[in-house]
Scaffold this active site. Structure first.
Site, PDB file in Angstrom:
ATOM      1  N   GLU A  44       5.383  -2.537 -17.411  1.00 52.87           N
ATOM      2  CA  GLU A  44       4.115  -1.779 -17.066  1.00 52.87           C
ATOM      3  C   GLU A  44       2.636  -2.336 -18.361  1.00 52.87           C
ATOM      4  OE1 GLU A  44       3.637   2.082 -18.153  1.00 52.87           O
ATOM      5  OE2 GLU A  44       4.884   3.156 -16.660  1.00 52.87           O
TER       6      GLU A  44
ATOM      7  N   GLU B 242      -1.398   4.321 -16.914  1.00 54.83           N
ATOM      8  CA  GLU B 242      -1.206   2.866 -15.756  1.00 54.83           C
ATOM      9  C   GLU B 242      -2.608   2.427 -15.749  1.00 54.83           C
ATOM     10  OE1 GLU B 242       1.739   3.049 -12.291  1.00 54.83           O
ATOM     11  OE2 GLU B 242       2.832   3.777 -13.710  1.00 54.83           O
TER      12      GLU B 242
ATOM     13  N   ARG C 216       9.098  -5.530  -9.526  1.00 55.04           N
ATOM     14  CA  ARG C 216      10.469  -4.804  -9.267  1.00 55.04           C
ATOM     15  C   ARG C 216      11.460  -5.471  -9.333  1.00 55.04           C
ATOM     16  NH1 ARG C 216       8.950   0.333 -10.714  1.00 55.04           N
ATOM     17  NH2 ARG C 216       6.670   0.967 -10.039  1.00 55.04           N
TER      18      ARG C 216
ATOM     19  N   GLU D 150       0.346  10.016 -15.403  1.00 54.45           N
ATOM     20  CA  GLU D 150       1.295   8.448 -15.213  1.00 54.45           C
ATOM     21  C   GLU D 150      -0.191   7.500 -15.165  1.00 54.45           C
ATOM     22  OE1 GLU D 150       3.785   6.820 -14.595  1.00 54.45           O
ATOM     23  OE2 GLU D 150       5.197   8.445 -15.050  1.00 54.45           O
TER      24      GLU D 150
ATOM     25  N   ALA E 290       2.326   5.606 -10.796  1.00 50.96           N
ATOM     26  CA  ALA E 290       3.331   6.516 -10.107  1.00 50.96           C
ATOM     27  C   ALA E 290       3.691   6.455 -11.014  1.00 50.96           C
ATOM     28  CB  ALA E 290       3.946   6.157  -8.390  1.00 50.96           C
TER      29      ALA E 290
END
Length: 223
Positions: free
Chosen positions: A164, A116, A83, A112, A95
């Site tokens: 990702e 993911e 992040r 999602e 998320a």
């Protein structure tokens, strides 16, 4: 039947907005400068508002014969993602944003989870709803509990890109994940809230879970 302390339920209210100017806009959020009249007869106060997409998060849980843990202990599916604003790699539950027109929150949660982690779930319930930071942004988050999980066939898995691409889905013992919250080792709000909520729900035998389409106090000004 759940008990509720009188006066503790959040409710929709509106105050007069004397002036509003959009000062910046992008694909994920927009920034507004507003003058708000908090009480009749008082001078307006300045407030900056970040209009943001709402989001969903998923606590994917399995236990018993489906669990990879000793004695079938409960485990949750987590990912680690960089992040950039906080310059940290955070352990999180899956998320993502509600940024697909016409897509319901539970449909977004399904998407999602698949994107993911490559998993699909047959059973969906609501664990919690919250505002990410209601002092300045409209962003609301709905946290789902996903159960009865199966890996998607390889033909249905989508290649992960950008941040990702680094994601490696990992099954973590639920008790260890909750302990990481209590010890201050986890910092993502959807993850902290979701893990504590599922820990409480599991202790109660999942008796008070809400339906995937349960009412949700979303901001009417989210993107």
């Amino acid at each position: 039947m759940s008990a509720q302390v009188p006066g503790t339920a959040d409710e929709r209210q509106y105050r007069e907005v004397a002036a509003c100017q959009r000062v910046w806009e992008g694909p994920i959020f927009a920034v507004g400068a507003e003058e708000v009249v908090l009480r009749p007869g008082q001078e307006p106060v300045a407030r900056q508002v970040v209009a943001h997409h709402d989001a969903v998060a998923v606590v994917a849980l399995r236990q018993g014969g489906d669990s990879s843990q000793p004695h079938g202990a409960a485990e949750v599916l987590m990912v680690r993602q960089y992040r950039h604003p906080v310059r940290a790699a955070l352990w999180e539950v899956p998320a993502g944003l509600l940024d697909v027109p016409g897509e319901s929150p539970v449909e977004a949660a399904r998407r999602e989870l698949a994107e993911e982690t490559d998993y699909a779930a047959q059973r969906w319930d609501v664990l919690a709803d919250f505002y990410a930071s209601p002092g300045f942004t409209t962003e609301g988050v709905r946290v789902f509990l996903a159960r009865d999980l199966d890996l998607l066939p390889r033909s249905l898995r989508r290649p992960r890109q950008a941040e990702e691409a680094e994601i490696v889905p990992t099954w973590v013992p639920l008790e260890a994940a909750v302990e990481a919250v209590v010890s201050g080792s986890l910092h993502n709000p959807s993850t902290v809230i979701g893990l504590l909520a599922v820990h409480k729900a599991r202790a109660e035998g999942y008796a008070r879970l809400r339906a995937p389409d349960a009412p949700w106090l979303r901001s009417p000004y989210s993107l």
